[in-house]
Design a protein around this motif. Structure first.
Motif, PDB file in Angstrom:
ATOM      1  N   LYS A   7       0.873  -1.170   0.000  1.00  0.00           N
ATOM      2  CA  LYS A   7       0.000   0.000   0.000  1.00  0.00           C
ATOM      3  C   LYS A   7       0.903   1.211   0.000  1.00  0.00           C
ATOM      4  N   GLU A  58       1.056   5.763   0.149  1.00  0.00           N
ATOM      5  CA  GLU A  58       0.485   7.081   0.389  1.00  0.00           C
ATOM      6  C   GLU A  58       1.453   8.078  -0.223  1.00  0.00           C
ATOM      7  N   SER A  89     -10.547   6.930  -9.667  1.00  0.00           N
ATOM      8  CA  SER A  89     -10.111   5.646  -9.110  1.00  0.00           C
ATOM      9  C   SER A  89      -9.481   4.902 -10.277  1.00  0.00           C
ATOM     10  N   ALA A 127      -6.262   2.234  -6.825  1.00  0.00           N
ATOM     11  CA  ALA A 127      -5.767   3.528  -6.366  1.00  0.00           C
ATOM     12  C   ALA A 127      -6.858   4.584  -6.452  1.00  0.00           C
ATOM     13  N   TYR A 165      -3.552   7.292  -2.857  1.00  0.00           N
ATOM     14  CA  TYR A 165      -3.552   6.121  -1.981  1.00  0.00           C
ATOM     15  C   TYR A 165      -3.738   4.889  -2.853  1.00  0.00           C
ATOM     16  N   THR A 166      -2.879   3.890  -2.655  1.00  0.00           N
ATOM     17  CA  THR A 166      -2.957   2.668  -3.449  1.00  0.00           C
ATOM     18  C   THR A 166      -2.923   1.442  -2.552  1.00  0.00           C
ATOM     19  N   PHE A 175     -12.007  -0.033  -3.266  1.00  0.00           N
ATOM     20  CA  PHE A 175     -11.502   1.325  -3.066  1.00  0.00           C
ATOM     21  C   PHE A 175     -11.912   1.916  -1.721  1.00  0.00           C
ATOM     22  N   GLN A 184     -10.846   1.585   1.540  1.00  0.00           N
ATOM     23  CA  GLN A 184      -9.801   2.141   2.397  1.00  0.00           C
ATOM     24  C   GLN A 184      -9.128   3.344   1.756  1.00  0.00           C
ATOM     25  N   GLN A 185      -8.851   3.278   0.463  1.00  0.00           N
ATOM     26  CA  GLN A 185      -8.195   4.387  -0.216  1.00  0.00           C
ATOM     27  C   GLN A 185      -9.084   5.639  -0.176  1.00  0.00           C
ATOM     28  N   ASP A 206      -9.010   7.046   3.420  1.00  0.00           N
ATOM     29  CA  ASP A 206      -7.752   7.751   3.650  1.00  0.00           C
ATOM     30  C   ASP A 206      -7.728   9.086   2.906  1.00  0.00           C
ATOM     31  N   THR A 207      -8.235   9.102   1.692  1.00  0.00           N
ATOM     32  CA  THR A 207      -8.266  10.336   0.907  1.00  0.00           C
ATOM     33  C   THR A 207      -9.104  11.397   1.611  1.00  0.00           C
TER      34      THR A 207
END
Length: 189
Positions: free
Chosen positions: A78, A80, A125, A143, A155-156, A169, A171-172, A175-176
């Motif tokens: 993963k 960032e 995405s 991502a 975020y990937t 997608f 969690q990404q 986080d974004t």
């Protein structure tokens, strides 16, 4: 006048220590050799979503960058990445060039696609997916790439994905949203 002073100070600072969401995790000592973090503050770092594997993708106009990449054996990672550009137009060009790379690169065995996402000023995405006999195989990356003002937030997650799904997608995107809530501390919002 005050906003110019604040902007100049923010650009001079770049991306301060402790700003990234995963920075505390990256700083922890882990004796397991199958887990590792790479942390870079280089403006020349590769864009972590890079379908054509071009070292220069999204690099023009960068003023600051921070990249954190977590890798776990056998096939999980993963990342960032936050990048500040000299202007909004330079950041817009980076997103435009990424979309062009998604359309241009890939093969019959590994394909890329993107979809617009409602985050920041613009976002996509990106799905990278392995295929075997025209069917999704195990292996891929997911991502979320978001632009807010002159900042790019990426975020990937890469791993043993199967058929692409919207839930890939989650969690990404989470986080974004967390990063979007604070990116204007360092970006020209």
């Amino acid at each position: 006048m005050v906003s110019i002073v604040v902007l100049t100070a923010a650009l001079a600072l770049g991306i301060p220590g402790g700003f990234m969401l995963y920075e505390k995790d990256a700083a922890k000592s882990d004796p397991n050799p199958e887990h590792s973090w790479q942390v870079s503050g280089r403006t020349s770092a590769r864009l972590v979503v890079n379908p054509c594997q071009k070292a220069t993708l999204g690099r023009a106009g960068r003023t600051a960058a921070k990249t954190l990449i977590y890798t776990a054996v056998p096939d999980y990672s993963k990342s960032e990445q936050v990048i500040l550009y000299s202007s909004r137009s330079a950041a817009k060009k980076a997103v435009r060039d990424l979309r062009a790379a998604v359309r241009a690169c890939g093969s019959a065995d590994y394909r890329y696609s993107y979809r617009p996402v409602r985050l920041g000023d613009e976002a996509v995405s990106v799905t990278g997916q392995a295929y075997q006999s025209k069917k999704p195989a195990i292996g891929g990356e997911r991502a979320v790439v978001t632009r807010r003002a002159n900042a790019l937030i990426v975020y990937t997650v890469s791993g043993e994905w199967g058929k692409p799904a919207a839930a890939d997608f989650k969690q990404q995107s989470k986080d974004t949203k967390r990063m979007l809530s604070k990116i204007c501390r360092i970006a020209d919002c």
